[in-house]
Design an enzyme around this catalytic site. Sequence first.
Site, PDB file in Angstrom:
ATOM      1  CB  CYS A 109     -36.713 -31.565 -29.143  1.00 48.53           C
ATOM      2  SG  CYS A 109     -35.768 -31.332 -30.659  1.00 48.53           S
TER       3      CYS A 109
ATOM      4  CB  CYS B   5     -36.160 -36.311 -24.824  1.00 52.73           C
ATOM      5  SG  CYS B   5     -36.048 -37.961 -25.539  1.00 52.73           S
ATOM      6  CG  HIS B   6     -34.727 -32.225 -24.404  1.00 52.92           C
ATOM      7  ND1 HIS B   6     -33.686 -32.413 -23.517  1.00 52.92           N
ATOM      8  CD2 HIS B   6     -34.321 -32.783 -25.580  1.00 52.92           C
ATOM      9  CE1 HIS B   6     -32.698 -33.035 -24.126  1.00 52.92           C
ATOM     10  NE2 HIS B   6     -33.054 -33.287 -25.371  1.00 52.92           N
TER      11      HIS B   6
ATOM     12  CB  CYS C 144     -29.600 -34.415 -29.375  1.00 52.23           C
ATOM     13  SG  CYS C 144     -30.863 -34.890 -28.173  1.00 52.23           S
TER      14      CYS C 144
ATOM     15  CB  CYS D 168      -9.486 -12.511 -34.835  1.00 49.13           C
ATOM     16  SG  CYS D 168      -9.727 -14.025 -35.770  1.00 49.13           S
TER      17      CYS D 168
ATOM     18  CB  CYS E 194      -9.921  -6.476 -37.169  1.00 44.10           C
ATOM     19  SG  CYS E 194      -9.316  -6.246 -38.845  1.00 44.10           S
ATOM     20  CG  HIS E 195     -12.834  -8.145 -34.556  1.00 46.25           C
ATOM     21  ND1 HIS E 195     -13.856  -7.393 -35.089  1.00 46.25           N
ATOM     22  CD2 HIS E 195     -12.549  -9.114 -35.468  1.00 46.25           C
ATOM     23  CE1 HIS E 195     -14.196  -7.894 -36.271  1.00 46.25           C
ATOM     24  NE2 HIS E 195     -13.425  -8.932 -36.526  1.00 46.25           N
TER      25      HIS E 195
ATOM     26  NE  ARG F 291     -19.391 -10.954 -40.012  1.00 48.66           N
ATOM     27  CZ  ARG F 291     -18.414 -10.678 -40.883  1.00 48.66           C
ATOM     28  NH1 ARG F 291     -17.913 -11.633 -41.648  1.00 48.66           N
ATOM     29  NH2 ARG F 291     -17.945  -9.448 -40.987  1.00 48.66           N
TER      30      ARG F 291
ATOM     31  CB  CYS G 270     -13.606 -12.909 -40.566  1.00 47.88           C
ATOM     32  SG  CYS G 270     -14.627 -11.611 -39.847  1.00 47.88           S
TER      33      CYS G 270
END
Length: 243
Positions: A58, A61-62, A96, A159, A162-163, A200, A204
């Site tokens: 990378c 280019c970067h 990329c 979601c 719960c959260h 993750r 759930c």
Amino acid sequence: MKLALVLAMVAASAMAADDRRSGAEFMSAATQAMQRDDAQNPGMLWIAGGEAQWNTSCVACHGDARSSMRGVAARFPAFDAGSGKVVNLGQRINICVERKLHATPLRLESEELLGLEAYVAMQSRGMPVTPPQDVETRAAAARGERLYNQRIGQLNLSCAQCHDQQWGKRLAGSTIPQAHASAYPIYRLEWQAMGSLQRRLRNCMSGVRAEVPRFGAQELTELEAWLAIRDQGMQIESPGVRP
């Protein structure tokens, strides 16, 4: 109508801002210390691999990631015109790899991709999450918000139940966090490995006995876009450590 949608989403995010807490606040003191200290943080092993890949593939280019990638992770997920859809940071890295390096995209959830993603994300550590304001990304986030509030699975839970409504309470011996995503990719002690936000989210969904989308599924990326709206202004913590 589009303007009203954007204003409603920003307002929803702002209303909860004073009560927002990083997932780190729900961890033990030992785990918090592990995240704070790069010498103890196991995620740094993946970041070392990501840095090596950066310097091989990378940098031409970067340039130096410490300057060129500063703030980049804070702006994802974002709309990619070439793909015609919203992509997360890992997907953007693979774009990329394919378009610029003319190489085979890295396998989703592979150590190589997680390492590069975590290395790029770490360059934004301490910076505020800054979701893009373009219409396409906001529309994707709106679809993600609907999924966030939709009851799913045999347990018929969303979601948000719960959260948003039960955070701070206990479930199966663990404290329910607020589901802020600004520390991903994370090293999770349960996994003994680094993992993406999509891993993750899929955990759930499996936990409520719902159909689990594949890695890279657009509904997962759009859910990530909504979580970025919820996280707006919170600090990037990557690489996070969680139980």
